[in-house]
Every structure is written in structure tokens, then in C-alpha cells.
Design a protein around this motif. Structure first.
Motif, mmCIF file in Angstrom:
data_model
loop_
_atom_site.group_PDB
_atom_site.id
_atom_site.type_symbol
_atom_site.label_atom_id
_atom_site.label_comp_id
_atom_site.label_asym_id
_atom_site.label_seq_id
_atom_site.Cartn_x
_atom_site.Cartn_y
_atom_site.Cartn_z
ATOM 1 N N TYR A 223 37.217 52.170 44.012
ATOM 2 C CA TYR A 223 37.510 52.462 42.609
ATOM 3 C C TYR A 223 36.229 52.969 41.936
ATOM 4 O O TYR A 223 35.470 53.733 42.539
ATOM 5 C CB TYR A 223 38.104 51.240 41.914
ATOM 6 C CG TYR A 223 39.524 50.954 42.382
ATOM 7 C CD1 TYR A 223 40.602 51.628 41.828
ATOM 8 C CD2 TYR A 223 39.774 50.037 43.395
ATOM 9 C CE1 TYR A 223 41.896 51.384 42.258
ATOM 10 C CE2 TYR A 223 41.066 49.794 43.849
ATOM 11 C CZ TYR A 223 42.117 50.474 43.270
ATOM 12 O OH TYR A 223 43.396 50.249 43.707
ATOM 13 N N GLU A 224 35.949 52.558 40.694
ATOM 14 C CA GLU A 224 34.797 53.101 39.971
ATOM 15 C C GLU A 224 33.540 52.260 40.171
ATOM 16 O O GLU A 224 32.468 52.788 40.429
ATOM 17 C CB GLU A 224 35.117 53.202 38.469
ATOM 18 C CG GLU A 224 36.244 54.184 38.148
ATOM 19 C CD GLU A 224 36.522 54.260 36.659
ATOM 20 O OE1 GLU A 224 35.768 53.642 35.884
ATOM 21 O OE2 GLU A 224 37.482 54.938 36.266
ATOM 22 N N HIS A 302 40.693 45.077 36.248
ATOM 23 C CA HIS A 302 41.168 46.077 35.284
ATOM 24 C C HIS A 302 41.123 47.480 35.873
ATOM 25 O O HIS A 302 41.908 48.347 35.479
ATOM 26 C CB HIS A 302 40.346 46.005 33.993
ATOM 27 C CG HIS A 302 38.905 46.427 34.152
ATOM 28 N ND1 HIS A 302 37.900 45.542 34.501
ATOM 29 C CD2 HIS A 302 38.304 47.640 34.030
ATOM 30 C CE1 HIS A 302 36.748 46.191 34.567
ATOM 31 N NE2 HIS A 302 36.960 47.459 34.294
ATOM 32 N N GLU A 303 40.207 47.741 36.833
ATOM 33 C CA GLU A 303 40.204 49.045 37.495
ATOM 34 C C GLU A 303 41.356 49.155 38.484
ATOM 35 O O GLU A 303 41.995 50.211 38.598
ATOM 36 C CB GLU A 303 38.874 49.255 38.219
ATOM 37 C CG GLU A 303 37.680 49.390 37.296
ATOM 38 C CD GLU A 303 36.394 49.624 38.054
ATOM 39 O OE1 GLU A 303 35.329 49.559 37.433
ATOM 40 O OE2 GLU A 303 36.456 49.880 39.266
ATOM 41 N N VAL A 304 41.612 48.054 39.209
ATOM 42 C CA VAL A 304 42.710 48.054 40.176
ATOM 43 C C VAL A 304 44.048 48.277 39.480
ATOM 44 O O VAL A 304 44.934 48.964 39.977
ATOM 45 C CB VAL A 304 42.708 46.731 40.963
ATOM 46 C CG1 VAL A 304 43.882 46.688 41.942
ATOM 47 C CG2 VAL A 304 41.392 46.549 41.719
ATOM 48 N N GLN A 305 44.185 47.702 38.274
ATOM 49 C CA GLN A 305 45.460 47.769 37.561
ATOM 50 C C GLN A 305 45.505 48.884 36.523
ATOM 51 O O GLN A 305 46.454 48.957 35.745
ATOM 52 C CB GLN A 305 45.721 46.424 36.870
ATOM 53 C CG GLN A 305 45.854 45.260 37.839
ATOM 54 C CD GLN A 305 46.102 43.947 37.137
ATOM 55 O OE1 GLN A 305 45.969 43.855 35.916
ATOM 56 N NE2 GLN A 305 46.456 42.925 37.905
#
Length: 685
Positions: A223-224, A302-305
Motif C-alpha cells: 500500500y502507501e 485505513h489504507e487497506v480499507q
């Protein structure tokens, strides 16, 4: 309030539409939440599995190198362990092992050291073996001082304990990450003790740079702001690039929130763990490496979702927009809108049940029609994305057929349904593929692989499973096929060479094939794969260009006999070979025979004596005449080659007579070069 039938009907319609909109929204939102949440778990697990496969490939390569060298050590003692008492024979054998290990490990960037240690009771108490070390992947291996077992790596007593453990267990052993004072870095090692007839012959091992492995993980995106790291088998010690020596699991104050973040997963094994670190929640996927370490991939929740939240907000926005729009619809459009909303509702239910082949038929140019188009576009895009991910995961990018992961899954699916129905598993590869790459280039090799994939697909038909395992190795499964039927097919396939087109010229190649039949010869997938592989190599030992059915004795095949490298060719030709620049005479390459001719011990000794200038090889009195003759002859005709007799002066000052054959050619990297072969002659009478 509602006095007219029109107002009552309109109120009824609007109320119904609101209820329907809320129902559709709830169903869609629930389905979307489940689908995206499940995709989040799958993405994290796929990322972890992808990185695990990459690391396991390096570990398998290391184990194969050590096992190959250990097998060679046993073969070297074929005359009895007493043969190792002969120091000269042991030295020759050690040099052979050194070449094998060195050449093989050059393709493994993380390899930092390799070693072979002979047991002291076989060497008369002498410290004997080979220990080569390099600083990084761009550095050559250099030999280090070897010690007796009682003095083994005196800089670190811990190292001796680790290697002794492998000797005690009697089999190959992965050493947990440790700091080596001798090499000044964190390492993981694979060490294998070697026994013959119950006698301990020695140890073979390879060290990998643990810090480089951690750097490899650091460069992999999650992700980020997420990242991947390693942990020991207990999970109590974590290793990452900033702490390669390892730190405790709670070094950042991590607290477990949920150990079963599965989002509706059918199996608990693919569930994520959720931790809170510094006030931020993280989702973590875990999988095991073959050396016992655990690979952990973590990213902020929060990045995963993020994708799920964005999709949810978008869906909510669309629903709110529709409800506001429906409030302004007149009684005339109520029935039409109801019909269109029913179509959307039906499509939403299909999507909620996982049917992405749904077609939304709303023939309208209004907002409902556009909403249907957006939803249809979203479904189509999601379907294309899933199909693309499936192709990337299970198909080979070069040939388009199944890759190793794809054939493994396909074979598992077939095996689960086979129930004893006859089938044949084929393992094949393209003969002398390395020479196609070396002589014509990798573009030609790729064309040959594509041509072979097309040929196999067309020849065996749609019912066959055709896959490229990697390199020039292919696997074919023929379901509902007996051994006799396979024999006829393979006979037809190998009767004539296969062809591929490169550079406007049709070129040919042949195949080596091995096959095994199910269920009479093997029932498990593991045995089927191993037996087909053994039959393939039996074919190659018989001379290639043919096929063989598996037989038990084929598993004794020595695969080291199957090929030789260009280095083997150049080092064993009966003549000194030198390649030099035509412009300034700078030596670019020389083989061992050139070293021997000039009384030099190795490449460094040769470079020091000649100062990398081919003119210094020639006897001073012959230099001008020899150089002029070679240049004159190579300037004439299309062959651009020369023949001349002259004298050379060795490092020890001895003058020797040689016959020289030189050919001038253009090199893409060095410009005009001379390829020179020197054969020593007797001094003329």
C-alpha cells in the motif's frame, strides 16, 4: 394532507421508491462491503504469498547448490573414504567443487560465502577445505584462511556452535540469523553434513546476506506506508532493515486488537491480525518461509480499507442523489421509474450474490438509465480487473500458457476429480536451449519458447493442460489418456524437428521428453512430477531428441552429466585462447591454457606479467614482424584471419615456439577485437 387520489398515489409511489431505494442501498452496500473487505484480506495474503515465494525461491536455490556440492563430495569418495587421505586428489576435487559453487552462486546476489570442510580424521588432522567470501553481489569471491575444527572461525565461537548443530542432526540445517564477526554482517546459513557409509566426510555450506534480504523486503511496496519484515518461528523476535539483529515483538508498544480479521473468510488460515501501534491500527498477514522464519506484511488499516470506504461513500452518494431525484418525479413517470428501479434492484441482488456476468437492461436516457450505465461499467471494470489479475497470477507472460503456479493449481483440481481415470503427465524441455540464447541471443530464445508453446497447444488440443514451468521446461497433462496413447502421440511429436522463425530464417530445434502414467505408475502429484522429471533426464542422457517412460532406475541419473558451460569449453580446448582489442592490444580474455603456456599461475599472475598488453607476450625480436603480418593478413578478404609462426617469452624468461591463428571480428561492446588461438610447437631444428 393527501386529499386527492393523485397526491395519495404520488405519496405512495414516492414512499415505495424511498423504501425500494433504501433496500437496494442496504443490499448493495452490504454486498459491496463484503466483497471489498474480502478483497482486502485476499490482497494482503496475496502480497505476503508473492513475497514469500520470492524469498523461498532464493532459499531453494541455496539448498540445491549445497545439496549438489554435498552429492559431489560423496561421489568424490567413491573409491572409499580413504581416498580423501590423498592431498593431491583432495585438492583437485576441492577445485572442482569450488568452480561449481562459484559459478552457481554468482547468480544468487545474496550469497556472501561458501565453504567445504573435510573432517580432520580423513585429512590426517590437517585443516583442509575451501572458504570463499565476497563483500557484496558485485564483488568476486576471495579465498579466506581455513582453520581446523578445534580452531573453526575463532573470531566467533557462536558460528562453531551453529555448524556443529548441523553435524549433530545429520542433515541440512538452516541457521537462524546471526552476526558473523568473521564477515562483519548478519547472515543466515544453510549447512549440510556429508556422510558416506556412516563416516563423516565434512560439511558444505553457503552464507546469505541477511541484511540484503531485509533490504529486498524494504523495497517491496505494501500500500502507501506499509512494509514487510521477518520474525523468528515464535514471532517473539522481529527483524527489519533498521534492526537486522532483531528486536522484541513489542518494541513499538504494539497491542493486539483482533487476531481473526477474516471479513467472512471461509478459512481461519487466511485471516489477518490487527494491532494498534502508536495509536494507529495495522492489519498484518503472516506466512512461513522454508527456513523457519515468519514473513509478516503489515499496512495501516485505513489504507487497506481505503478502497472499501471510497466505494461505500460513492454508493451512498448515488443513493442519496437518486432519492432526491425521485422526489421531483411526476405521477406520469412513476410507473416507468418503478420498472427501471426493479431492474436495478434485480441486478443489485445478482451482484450481491457474486454474479458479475449480470447485464443491466434499462432503456432510458434519464438519471436512472445513467445510474444503470455507471453500475454496469463498474461491474464490467471489476470483472476485467479480476480476469487480468487471474491471468497475471496463473499465466506465463511470454507464451500465454499456464505458469508454474497455474499448472500447480490446475493439477490439484484435476487430481481431486481424477478418481483413478488414466492420465499421463509429461515433462519436456527444448534441447540445447542455452546455446540458442548464447549464440543467437535471448530474443531468439524467446521466439523458440513461443513457437514451442503454440506447437504443444495445437498438437495436444484443448483437453490437455499445457504449462511453462520456467526457462525451457514445460509440463503437459493429458487427461483420460493411457500410456499407449501417449506413446503414439509423443512418437509423432518427435519424428521431425520443431521450428521457429527468427531474423527471417526458419530454424529448428528438438525436444527431450519424459512421461509417467497415472495411476499405474504413480498416484500422488508429488510422485508424478518427480517421476516425469526423472524420465526427462533419462532421455537427455540417452542423447536427447526423444522420449522415455518412467522407470525406477532412472532416479539414479547424475544430472551433472547433462550439459557443459561455455567456460568449460574455453578452458578445455587444446590451445591457448586470448581475446584482445585490435586498437591497442589490451587483453580482454585468456583461458587456463594461456596461463600455462606463459608459466602464469592464474588470471592475476597473467595480468601482472603481461600488464594486459598482448604485445608483451611476444618475444621482443618477433614483435614487429608478427604484428605486421597479422594486421596485413586480417585486412584482406572476407575471412579477416591470419596464420603465423612466432616465439613467445614466458614469465620465467623461457622462449617457446607457437603457431598462431588469429581472426578479426567486430564486438558490440569492445569494437574491433582479435580472437587468437596459440598452439605450442617444437623448436625447429
Amino acid at each position: 394532507m393527501f386529499h386527492s387520489i393523485k397526491s395519495k398515489f404520488l405519496a405512495l409511489c414516492l414512499s415505495s421508491l424511498c423504501v425500494l431505494g433504501l433496500a437496494v442501498g442496504a443490499v448493495s452496500l452490504t454486498a459491496l462491503t463484503r466483497a471489498t473487505s474480502r478483497e482486502e484480506v485476499d490482497n494482503m495474503n496475496r502480497t505476503a504469498e508473492l513475497y514469500r515465494s520470492e524469498l523461498d525461491l532464493k532459499l531453494v536455490q541455496t539448498e540445491d547448490v549445497v545439496s549438489f556440492a554435498a552429492t559431489g563430495l560423496v561421489s568424490g569418495a567413491s573409491a572409499g573414504t580413504g581416498a580423501l587421505w590423498d592431498g593431491a586428489r583432495r585438492a583437485r576435487f576441492t577445485a572442482g567443487l569450488d568452480r561449481i559453487l562459484r559459478d552457481t552462486l554468482l547468480s544468487l546476489p545474496e550469497a556472501r560465502a561458501y565453504y567445504t570442510y573435510y573432517a580432520e580424521n580423513l585429512t590426517g588432522g590437517a585443516a583442509d577445505g575451501v572458504w570463499y567470501v565476497r563483500e557484496d553481489e558485485h564483488s568476486p569471491f576471495h579465498q579466506r584462511q581455513w582453520y581446523k575444527a578445534s580452531e573453526f572461525l575463532p573470531e566467533s565461537s557462536q558460528d562453531l556452535t551453529l555448524y556443529a548443530k548441523s553435524a549433530e542432526t545429520g542433515h541440512g540445517h538452516w541457521v537462524e540469523p546471526y552476526y558473523s564477526i568473521a564477515q562483519g554482517k548478519m547472515l543466515i546459513s544453510y549447512v549440510m553434513p556429508v556422510y558416506r557409509d556412516g563416516t563423516f566426510l565434512g560439511l558444505v555450506g553457503v552464507d546469505l546476506d541477511f541484511g540484503e534480504i531485509l533490504r529486498l523486503l524494504e523495497r517491496r511496496p505494501v500500500y502507501e506506508t506499509g512494509y514487510a519484515f521477518l520474525a523468528d518461528a515464535t514471532g517473539k523476535t522481529h527483524y527489519h532493515i533498521d534492526a537486522p539483529q532483531g528486536v522484541s515483538e513489542d518494541h513499538l508498544g504494539a497491542k493486539l486488537i483482533d487476531k481473526d480479521v477474516s471479513h467472512g473468510a471461509t478459512s481461519a488460515t487466511d485471516a489477518l491480525g490487527r494491532y494498534q501501534v502508536g495509536g494507529t491500527a495495522y492489519d498484518i498477514a503472516t506466512c512461513s518461509l522454508r527456513n523457519g522464519l515468519e514473513l509478516l506484511v503489515m499496512a495501516p488499516t485505513h489504507e487497506v480499507q481505503a478502497e472499501a470506504r471510497a466505494a461505500t461513500l460513492q454508493l451512498v452518494a448515488i443513493l442519496i442523489f437518486c432519492l432526491l431525484l425521485f422526489a421531483a418525479i411526476t405521477l406520469v413517470l412513476t410507473q416507468r421509474l418503478t420498472r427501471h428501479l426493479q431492474a436495478l434492484s434485480s441486478a443489485a441482488r445478482e451482484i450481491a450474490h457474486g454474479n458479475l456476468d449480470v447485464q443491466i437492461h434499462v432503456e432510458s436516457d434519464d438519471e436512472v438509465g445513467r445510474l444503470a450505465g455507471v453500475l454496469q461499467h463498474t461491474v464490467d471494470s471489476l470483472k476485467e480487473t479480476l480476469a487480468r489479475l487471474h491471468r497475471l497470477t496463473f499465466n506465463d507472460g511470454l507464451t500465454g500458457i499456464l505458469n508454474r503456479l497455474g499448472i500447480d493449481k490446475a493439477l490439484e483440481d484435476w487430481h481431486a476429480q481424477a478418481k483413478g481415470t488414466p492420465a499421463v503427465l509429461i515433462s519436456l524441455d527444448l534441447d540445447d536451449f542455452k546455446f540458442i540464447n548464447d549464440l543467437l541471443g535471448h530474443v531468439a530464445g524467446d521466439e523458440a519458447l513461443r513457437a514451442l508453446a503454440r506447437r504443444l497447444r495445437d498438437f495436444f488440443g484443448r483437453t490437455a493442460l499445457v504449462a511453462r514451468n520456467g526457462g525451457d521446461e514445460f509440463t503437459v497433462l493429458l487427461p483420460a489418456t493411457t500410456a499407449a496413447q501417449a506413446e503414439r502421440l509423443l512418437s509423432e511429436l518427435t519424428q521431425a524437428p520443431q521450428h521457429y522463425l527468427y531474423g527471417g530464417v526458419e530454424r529448428s530445434f528438438t525436444l527431450s521428453i519424459g512421461y509417467v502414467s497415472y495411476p499405474d505408475q504413480a498416484e500422488s502429484l508429488r510422485d508424478l512430477t518427480r517421476y516425469a522429471d526423472a524420465a526427462l533426464y533419462a532421455t537427455k542422457l540417452k542423447g536427447k531428441n526423444g522420449f522415455s517412460r518412467y522407470a525406477a532406475e532412472q532416479e539414479q541419473v547424475d544430472r551433472a552429466k547433462l550439459s557443459f558451460s561455455l567456460r568449460d569449453i574455453s578452458q578445455n580446448l587444446p590451445g591457448a585462447i586470448i581475446v584482445c582489442s585490435a586498437a591497442d592490444g589490451k587483453v580482454l580474455y585468456a583461458n587456463d591454457e594461456a596461463f600455462r603456456l606463459l608459466d602464469c599461475t592464474d588470471l592475476d599472475d597473467f595480468a601482472a606479467y603481461t600488464q594486459k598488453d598482448v604485445v608483451r607476450i611476444l618475444y621482443p625480436g618477433d614483435r614487429t614482424e608478427t604484428i605486421a603480418s597479422v594486421r596485413s593478413q586480417t585486412a584482406k578478404g572476407e575471412a579477416r584471419q591470419a596464420y603465423v609462426r612466432c616465439r613467445v617469452r614466458t614469465k620465467e624468461g623461457e622462449v617457446r615456439y607457437v603457431f598462431v591463428f588469429a581472426r578479426k571480428r567486430a564486438s558490440a561492446y569492445y569494437g574491433e577485437v582479435y580472437y587468437v588461438v596459440m598452439v605450442e610447437e617444437k623448436e625447429p631444428a
